[in-house]
Design an enzyme around this catalytic site. Structure first.
Site, PDB file in Angstrom:
ATOM      1  N   LYS A 129       0.839  -1.202   0.000  1.00 46.59           N
ATOM      2  CA  LYS A 129       0.000   0.000   0.000  1.00 46.59           C
ATOM      3  C   LYS A 129       0.880   1.262   0.000  1.00 46.59           C
ATOM      4  O   LYS A 129       0.590   2.229  -0.711  1.00 46.59           O
ATOM      5  CB  LYS A 129      -0.930  -0.012   1.216  1.00 46.59           C
ATOM      6  CG  LYS A 129      -2.061  -1.028   1.071  1.00 46.59           C
ATOM      7  CD  LYS A 129      -2.803  -1.283   2.380  1.00 46.59           C
ATOM      8  CE  LYS A 129      -3.806  -2.427   2.209  1.00 46.59           C
ATOM      9  NZ  LYS A 129      -4.472  -2.813   3.467  1.00 46.59           N
ATOM     10  N   ASP A 137     -10.791   3.594   4.461  1.00 45.01           N
ATOM     11  CA  ASP A 137     -11.124   2.174   4.339  1.00 45.01           C
ATOM     12  C   ASP A 137     -12.637   1.960   4.364  1.00 45.01           C
ATOM     13  O   ASP A 137     -13.115   0.867   4.044  1.00 45.01           O
ATOM     14  CB  ASP A 137     -10.490   1.380   5.496  1.00 45.01           C
ATOM     15  CG  ASP A 137      -9.312   0.536   5.045  1.00 45.01           C
ATOM     16  OD1 ASP A 137      -9.227   0.246   3.836  1.00 45.01           O
ATOM     17  OD2 ASP A 137      -8.495   0.158   5.910  1.00 45.01           O
ATOM     18  N   GLN A 169      -4.112  -1.375   9.734  1.00 44.47           N
ATOM     19  CA  GLN A 169      -4.026  -2.706   9.133  1.00 44.47           C
ATOM     20  C   GLN A 169      -4.606  -3.747  10.098  1.00 44.47           C
ATOM     21  O   GLN A 169      -4.183  -3.849  11.245  1.00 44.47           O
ATOM     22  CB  GLN A 169      -2.564  -3.039   8.778  1.00 44.47           C
ATOM     23  CG  GLN A 169      -2.393  -4.353   8.045  1.00 44.47           C
ATOM     24  CD  GLN A 169      -3.114  -4.386   6.691  1.00 44.47           C
ATOM     25  OE1 GLN A 169      -3.015  -3.451   5.895  1.00 44.47           O
ATOM     26  NE2 GLN A 169      -3.855  -5.459   6.429  1.00 44.47           N
TER      27      GLN A 169
END
Ligand code: NAD
Length: 291
Positions: free
Chosen positions: A54, A121, A98
């Site tokens: 990412k 997200d 994460q």
């Protein structure tokens, strides 16, 4: 093999080139460089490789990333403090925590601490609620990436029967919602299967579009698929393989060899949904910077 491969890597590269051009324009016209704040707790090898991918994608698109790495022993309070730090950093427009977090840390408490306007997200309750009622929001990256793949590959979803295997908050539930909403890449009739489903194959055989997010290899085999179906394999499983330099290979949840004989379109693993997920993260971070 009968099926055409739906190449997520190629689609993602096209989208990323477009995002990079828009990032350059935002910098030139408004002096803003989109920034992604990333929190990684512990040393889970899969998480480390996702975060690295990412951050590299951010750099390639001309975005900045700010990395906060905490040890496995970090407390919930320390993780939430890192989120607050990123919430208050004007150079950070989007925040990624994460998952999974180490045992003992309440993931919901951490996610709920993310400022909704930085929730690229799309996991906070505010974003999920907005998505459900059709308000402007950041769509969660994997489900949004799947819909983008279908749209860009010209797969008609409207009026079709889409079957989703999996009901998680990050894949199954939101992708089912996006497939059913009255919008491009939606308007399908959706069935959601899960571990409580009896006779999974009876449902999968009805699917014009089959989305598989079960987290187990070989969940779907050729005889479970309707001829001509579109099959999206979301699963990422590490299969021990001593012949590979890393000692494992990646496999999806779908038995590619048998399903590709029956389906008309299929995503590979790796190189299918994964690259699209990262691309939608860049897309949301750019949108957050613009906002
Ligand atoms: P999860 O474990 O949270 O959920 C799996 C779901 O599948 C559960 O809801 C369960 O009810 C259902 N399920 C499991 N076995 C089943 C079976 N035999 N029949 C019917 N239903 C069954 O997993 P998740 O977070 O949703 O992820 C699913 C998979 O997708 C994992 O392999 C994960 O690594 C992968 N994933 C990939 C990406 C990507 O970008 N490529 C992103 C997220 C998740």
């Amino acid at each position: 093999m009968g099926a055409t491969i739906l190449d997520g890597k190629k689609l993602a590269a096209e989208m990323r080139a477009d995002i990079a051009a828009q990032v350059a324009k935002l910098k030139a016209e408004r002096g803003i460089t989109p920034g992604l704040g990333v929190i990684l707790v512990g040393m889970n090898p899969a998480s480390i490789s996702y975060v690295t991918a990412k951050e590299k994608a951010c750099a390639d698109a001309g975005m900045l990333s700010r990395d906060i790495r905490l040890p496995e022993s970090a407390t919930q309070g320390e993780v939430i403090a890192a989120v607050s730090d990123l919430n208050g950093d004007p150079a950070v427009h989007g925040i990624l925590v994460q998952l999974p977090l180490p045992k003992g840390i309440d993931e919901s408490a951490v996610i709920n601490a993310i400022a909704p306007e930085k929730d690229v997200d799309g996991f906070t309750p505010v974003n999920v609620g907005r998505m459900m009622i059709g308000e402007r929001c950041y769509l969660p990256c994997t489900p949004h990436g799947i819909i983008q793949m279908l749209v860009r590959a010209g797969v008609v979803t409207s009026g079709k029967h889409a079957v989703v295997i999996g009901r998680s908050n990050i894949v199954g539930k939101p992708v089912a919602h996006l497939l059913m909403r009255k919008a491009e890449g939606g308007n399908a009739t959706v069935t959601v299967c899960h571990t409580g489903t009896r006779d999974l194959a009876a449902f999968t055989r009805q699917a014009d579009i089959l989305i598989v997010a079960a987290g187990h290899p070989q969940t779907v085999t050729g005889e479970m698929v309707k001829p001509g179906a579109t099959v999206i394999d979301v699963g990422v499983n590490r299969i021990p393989d001593p012949s590979r330099p890393k000692g494992y290979r990646l496999a999806g949840d779908v038995d590619f060899d048998s399903v590709s004989q029956v389906a008309s379109l299929i995503t590979p693993v790796p190189g299918g949904v994964g690259p699209m997920t990262i691309t939608m993260l860049l897309y949301n971070t750019l949108a957050a910077a613009r906002a």
